[in-house]
Design an enzyme around this catalytic site. Structure first.
Site, PDB file in Angstrom:
ATOM      1  N   LYS A  37     -14.562   0.816 -22.093  1.00  0.00           N
ATOM      2  CA  LYS A  37     -14.586   2.167 -21.539  1.00  0.00           C
ATOM      3  C   LYS A  37     -13.820   2.195 -20.217  1.00  0.00           C
ATOM      4  O   LYS A  37     -13.423   1.151 -19.688  1.00  0.00           O
ATOM      5  CB  LYS A  37     -16.035   2.618 -21.339  1.00  0.00           C
ATOM      6  CG  LYS A  37     -16.843   1.705 -20.438  1.00  0.00           C
ATOM      7  CD  LYS A  37     -18.303   2.125 -20.360  1.00  0.00           C
ATOM      8  CE  LYS A  37     -19.064   1.175 -19.452  1.00  0.00           C
ATOM      9  NZ  LYS A  37     -20.452   1.622 -19.215  1.00  0.00           N
ATOM     10  N   TYR A 244      -2.557   4.566  10.753  1.00  0.00           N
ATOM     11  CA  TYR A 244      -3.400   5.658  11.230  1.00  0.00           C
ATOM     12  C   TYR A 244      -4.447   5.170  12.226  1.00  0.00           C
ATOM     13  O   TYR A 244      -5.047   4.108  12.056  1.00  0.00           O
ATOM     14  CB  TYR A 244      -4.116   6.321  10.053  1.00  0.00           C
ATOM     15  CG  TYR A 244      -3.233   7.236   9.243  1.00  0.00           C
ATOM     16  CD1 TYR A 244      -2.597   8.334   9.823  1.00  0.00           C
ATOM     17  CD2 TYR A 244      -3.037   7.011   7.883  1.00  0.00           C
ATOM     18  CE1 TYR A 244      -1.799   9.183   9.081  1.00  0.00           C
ATOM     19  CE2 TYR A 244      -2.236   7.856   7.121  1.00  0.00           C
ATOM     20  CZ  TYR A 244      -1.622   8.934   7.727  1.00  0.00           C
ATOM     21  OH  TYR A 244      -0.828   9.773   6.981  1.00  0.00           O
TER      22      TYR A 244
END
Length: 342
Positions: A37, A244
């Site tokens: 999955k 950042y």
């Protein structure tokens, strides 16, 4: 026109097979399936299912019918864990996968549609999906053609009393349903004890190089490495900052490579200042914040690296999870769609 991706996910098929074979051995007399999955836990469901089917795996598990339909051309045996909505009936009746029925309503829906071979999930204490143990004992499944009766362990990665309670509740259903097989153990459940194996195990994380329990670590190999191209190389002088919020300051003149990978690709922001790239066993630490599409690494130790070269990220799942606090499952399944996969 096909444009080559500037980042790729390298998947070691031999390691994938080796992990399945190890889990198959650990499963003893039980058959060993594979949870594929979430796009094969981020590695590519088709690649994983093809590889493991050739290795001898015969049972595959997906979450929903769209995932099953994508794998249908492979002709492998698929079970759909999330059951059978009304909207799923046309796909279920097409016969390319078995529903894992989770509620009395789904069981009625399947019966009313004409039925056929199915699986059933029983809840033994996780309180997620599944019919009750009492309902199975009371004959809820009578008349159904059930291949596998499933349950799911809530705490198999821990040594807690709940594991034994769930095992005992599930074991109490032997001979009490029409199911041909019983399946309880996920990856961690395989490492608990043979009493948890029943007829079929359903590993997921461990197939892909994760370590669900410490006692399984020596038998499992890393399967996937994110790799990215260098977009720019630059010299950052002492005292300057990178990224950042200027969270990293160069203590000395530093050679920095900017690479085409970021949190939008699943390389988690939590790895800021903790992760690293690896080139020929040379560790190149991540500098400053991981941004959406870019990472800075310290390339001082590799003066030969230049724009356009590829670097691999250190991505041992257990180590990365311990360092950044993000689960091994998230580190895998979050790997994005911008990767070329090979």
């Amino acid at each position: 026109m096909e444009i080559p991706a500037p980042l790729r996910l390298r998947v070691d098929r031999d390691a994938l097979v080796s992990n399945w074979q190890a889990l198959d051995r650990m499963s003893g007399a039980a058959a060993c399936g594979a949870a594929v999955k979430a796009n094969g836990y981020g590695l590519g469901a088709t690649l994983v299912a093809e590889t493991l089917a050739k290795a001898g795996c015969r049972d595959f598990f997906v979450a929903n019918w769209a995932e099953a339909q994508a794998l249908a051309p492979l002709g492998v045996t698929l079970s759909v864990l999330h059951g059978l909505r009304a909207e799923d009936l046309p796909a279920a009746k097409a016969g390319f996968a078995r529903p894992v029925l989770n509620t009395p309503e789904q069981i009625a829906r399947w019966r009313d549609s004409g039925g056929g071979l199915c699986d059933v999930m029983v809840d033994t204490g996780m309180n997620r999906l599944g019919v009750s143990v009492e309902a199975v004992r009371g004959g809820l499944l009578d008349g159904l053609s059930v291949e596998t009766l499933h349950s799911h362990l809530a705490c198999a990665d821990e040594d807690v009393a709940m594991n034994a309670r769930q095992q005992a509740a599930f074991a109490s259903l032997k001979g009490k349903s029409p199911a041909r097989r019983m399946s309880l153990a996920n990856s961690a459940g395989i490492g608990l004890d043979t009493a948890y194996h029943f007829d079929l195990t359903r590993p997921g994380l461990a197939l892909y190089g994760g370590t669900p329990r410490a006692n399984m670590a020596d038998d499992l190999r890393q399967v996937a490495w994110p790799e990215a191209q260098i977009l720019q190389r630059r010299r950052v002088t002492a005292g300057e900052t990178v990224g950042y919020n200027a969270t990293w300051t160069a203590p000395a003149d530093t050679e920095v490579a900017i690479i085409n990978l970021g949190y939008a690709d699943g390389y988690r922001r939590a790895l800021s200042g903790l992760g690293a790239a690896v080139v020929d066993d040379v560790i190149l630490p991540v500098l400053g914040r991981v941004s959406m599409d870019l990472i800075a690494i310290d390339a001082t130790a590799r003066p030969d690296l230049a724009e356009g070269d590829w670097v691999a990220m250190a991505y041992d799942l257990a180590q990365a999870s311990a360092a950044c606090g993000v689960s091994q499952y998230e580190l895998l399944t979050g790997l994005g769609q911008r990767f070329g996969r090979a």
